[in-house]
Design an enzyme around this catalytic site. Sequence first.
Site, PDB file in Angstrom:
ATOM      1  N   GLY A 218       0.834  -1.224   0.000  1.00  0.00           N
ATOM      2  CA  GLY A 218       0.000   0.000   0.000  1.00  0.00           C
ATOM      3  C   GLY A 218       0.853   1.252   0.000  1.00  0.00           C
ATOM      4  O   GLY A 218       0.500   2.266   0.615  1.00  0.00           O
TER       5      GLY A 218
ATOM      6  N   LEU B  48       1.499   3.559  -2.088  1.00  0.00           N
ATOM      7  CA  LEU B  48       1.116   4.788  -2.810  1.00  0.00           C
ATOM      8  C   LEU B  48       0.108   5.622  -2.033  1.00  0.00           C
ATOM      9  O   LEU B  48      -0.379   6.637  -2.516  1.00  0.00           O
ATOM     10  CB  LEU B  48       0.531   4.433  -4.188  1.00  0.00           C
ATOM     11  CG  LEU B  48       1.475   3.655  -5.105  1.00  0.00           C
ATOM     12  CD1 LEU B  48       0.774   3.313  -6.420  1.00  0.00           C
ATOM     13  CD2 LEU B  48       2.752   4.437  -5.389  1.00  0.00           C
ATOM     14  N   GLY B  49      -0.226   5.205  -0.824  1.00  0.00           N
ATOM     15  CA  GLY B  49      -1.236   5.903  -0.042  1.00  0.00           C
ATOM     16  C   GLY B  49      -0.680   7.116   0.690  1.00  0.00           C
ATOM     17  O   GLY B  49       0.475   7.517   0.499  1.00  0.00           O
ATOM     18  N   GLN B  50      -1.510   7.695   1.534  1.00  0.00           N
ATOM     19  CA  GLN B  50      -1.148   8.926   2.255  1.00  0.00           C
ATOM     20  C   GLN B  50       0.135   8.729   3.060  1.00  0.00           C
ATOM     21  O   GLN B  50       1.033   9.568   3.033  1.00  0.00           O
ATOM     22  CB  GLN B  50      -2.303   9.338   3.189  1.00  0.00           C
ATOM     23  CG  GLN B  50      -2.096  10.691   3.844  1.00  0.00           C
ATOM     24  CD  GLN B  50      -3.137  11.007   4.921  1.00  0.00           C
ATOM     25  OE1 GLN B  50      -3.945  10.157   5.306  1.00  0.00           O
ATOM     26  NE2 GLN B  50      -3.117  12.233   5.410  1.00  0.00           N
TER      27      GLN B  50
ATOM     28  N   ASP C 269       1.936  -1.814  -4.482  1.00  0.00           N
ATOM     29  CA  ASP C 269       0.545  -1.368  -4.290  1.00  0.00           C
ATOM     30  C   ASP C 269      -0.310  -2.150  -5.283  1.00  0.00           C
ATOM     31  O   ASP C 269       0.216  -2.752  -6.224  1.00  0.00           O
ATOM     32  CB  ASP C 269       0.413   0.146  -4.544  1.00  0.00           C
ATOM     33  CG  ASP C 269      -0.784   0.751  -3.812  1.00  0.00           C
ATOM     34  OD1 ASP C 269      -0.575   1.495  -2.828  1.00  0.00           O
ATOM     35  OD2 ASP C 269      -1.940   0.464  -4.196  1.00  0.00           O
TER      36      ASP C 269
ATOM     37  N   ASP D  28      -1.163  -7.286  -4.865  1.00  0.00           N
ATOM     38  CA  ASP D  28      -2.494  -7.293  -4.249  1.00  0.00           C
ATOM     39  C   ASP D  28      -2.394  -8.186  -3.014  1.00  0.00           C
ATOM     40  O   ASP D  28      -2.208  -9.402  -3.140  1.00  0.00           O
ATOM     41  CB  ASP D  28      -3.510  -7.851  -5.263  1.00  0.00           C
ATOM     42  CG  ASP D  28      -4.920  -7.913  -4.682  1.00  0.00           C
ATOM     43  OD1 ASP D  28      -5.082  -7.719  -3.458  1.00  0.00           O
ATOM     44  OD2 ASP D  28      -5.852  -8.160  -5.459  1.00  0.00           O
TER      45      ASP D  28
ATOM     46  N   TYR E 222     -14.255  -1.244   9.103  1.00  0.00           N
ATOM     47  CA  TYR E 222     -12.838  -0.868   9.264  1.00  0.00           C
ATOM     48  C   TYR E 222     -12.358  -1.226  10.669  1.00  0.00           C
ATOM     49  O   TYR E 222     -11.339  -1.892  10.839  1.00  0.00           O
ATOM     50  CB  TYR E 222     -12.713   0.643   9.017  1.00  0.00           C
ATOM     51  CG  TYR E 222     -11.334   1.239   9.191  1.00  0.00           C
ATOM     52  CD1 TYR E 222     -10.254   0.819   8.422  1.00  0.00           C
ATOM     53  CD2 TYR E 222     -11.121   2.274  10.125  1.00  0.00           C
ATOM     54  CE1 TYR E 222      -9.000   1.408   8.567  1.00  0.00           C
ATOM     55  CE2 TYR E 222      -9.884   2.874  10.256  1.00  0.00           C
ATOM     56  CZ  TYR E 222      -8.815   2.430   9.480  1.00  0.00           C
ATOM     57  OH  TYR E 222      -7.585   3.023   9.630  1.00  0.00           O
TER      58      TYR E 222
ATOM     59  N   LYS F  94      -9.595  -4.005  11.903  1.00  0.00           N
ATOM     60  CA  LYS F  94      -8.360  -3.563  12.549  1.00  0.00           C
ATOM     61  C   LYS F  94      -8.208  -4.182  13.946  1.00  0.00           C
ATOM     62  O   LYS F  94      -7.105  -4.462  14.382  1.00  0.00           O
ATOM     63  CB  LYS F  94      -8.299  -2.030  12.607  1.00  0.00           C
ATOM     64  CG  LYS F  94      -8.250  -1.361  11.247  1.00  0.00           C
ATOM     65  CD  LYS F  94      -7.050  -1.751  10.395  1.00  0.00           C
ATOM     66  CE  LYS F  94      -5.927  -0.779  10.483  1.00  0.00           C
ATOM     67  NZ  LYS F  94      -4.810  -1.071   9.545  1.00  0.00           N
TER      68      LYS F  94
ATOM     69  N   ILE G 177      -4.492  11.663  10.519  1.00  0.00           N
ATOM     70  CA  ILE G 177      -3.176  12.183  10.133  1.00  0.00           C
ATOM     71  C   ILE G 177      -3.342  13.330   9.143  1.00  0.00           C
ATOM     72  O   ILE G 177      -4.041  13.199   8.132  1.00  0.00           O
ATOM     73  CB  ILE G 177      -2.297  11.068   9.567  1.00  0.00           C
ATOM     74  CG1 ILE G 177      -2.036  10.076  10.698  1.00  0.00           C
ATOM     75  CG2 ILE G 177      -0.982  11.620   9.026  1.00  0.00           C
ATOM     76  CD1 ILE G 177      -1.279   8.874  10.324  1.00  0.00           C
TER      77      ILE G 177
END
Length: 317
Positions: free
Chosen positions: A8, A10-12, A34, A52, A142, A146, A172
């Site tokens: 992941g 390419l995320g924030q 990603d 993936d 979510y 988690k 964030i």
Amino acid sequence: MVKILITGSLGQIGSELVTILAKRFGKSSILMTDVKEPAVKNSEDVEFSILDVTNADSVRSIVRENGITDIFHLASILSAAGEKNPQKAFAVNSTGTFNVIDAASSLGINRLIIPSTIGVFGPETPRDNVPDITITRPTTMYGITKVSAELLSSYYHDRFGLDVRGVRYPGIISYLTPPSAGTTDYAVDMFYHAVKHQEYTCYLSPETTLPMMYMPDALKSLLRLFDAPASSLKHRLEYNISSFSFNPQELYGEIKRHVLDFRVRYEPDFREEIAKNWPRTLDTSEAAKDWGFSPEYSFKETVSDMIVNVRKILDLA
Ligand SMILES: NC(=O)c1ccc[n+]([C@@H]2O[C@H](COP(=O)([O-])OP(=O)(O)OC[C@H]3O[C@@H](n4cnc5c(N)ncnc54)[C@H](O)[C@@H]3O)[C@@H](O)[C@H]2O)c1
């Protein structure tokens, strides 16, 4: 030799973490992955592969074939997106995280880092000064996925000796990569609207207070946890961290000191339902005691720095 896999990426968070890791370990020590292709080449010129995480065979092959020693597992579907597509959130956050944990354990990874979230808390959790170990009965997909990642991490640590670590991130705030679809994204959106002198319609109520943190402190904390001696860690992913708490009205007031004509109106939607079940403030003392968590940016400093950087990004400086 260290070889770090980022899922992941390419995320924030991943898009900024990669720069720090490449500077510290060298770009050939990092493998960005990603599920999607990057829109632009990353500034550090780090190798990129499609991965993936819902495909267990692909996760195992990429770890084995690249001699991976450590993993930052950031692939995720965040809270608001998870409510729109709970099946996908389960596949990525639960099946995907299981695949990464199981591969890390059976292939002898040194350290696996998995960020958790304040989304693990729910309506029965106390709202203020919430300790690490408390009631975690979330009502979002979510949150459910988690909490299961937290429990799986403890299980693999206790049963198989996997060194898996993480923090429970608050919202964030950052300016480089837009947040994907979390409940705290309003904070970043507000800066972009203010700097462009556009009115902002906020999807949370003015008084909904949540814990938050600026990206430089979020990254510094993750690296500090990565470096901590295993013997000093009493939890796996359950370390609460945050720098400050504020509500939309307080953020508006602080931004308005920099952008005098800024205006906000409030139209709470389903994200208000998510946010009102999350804590207002967190007890971060265990993270400070066990691995030296100590954020630098105050609320005011974060706002000033964001204004400067969002203006630069939009070429309005
Ligand atoms: N950003 C926040 O405010 C925040 C707050 C609390 C916790 N966290 C946690 O931090 C971690 C990273 O969050 P982020 O903000 O960078 O998320 P993000 O949504 O910005 O990035 C997640 C990345 O995962 C990728 N992805 C989605 N499905 C995938 C799949 N099947 N396989 C591989 N990659 C896939 C996406 O393409 C995206 O680039 C997550 O575990 C999240 O729960 C983030």
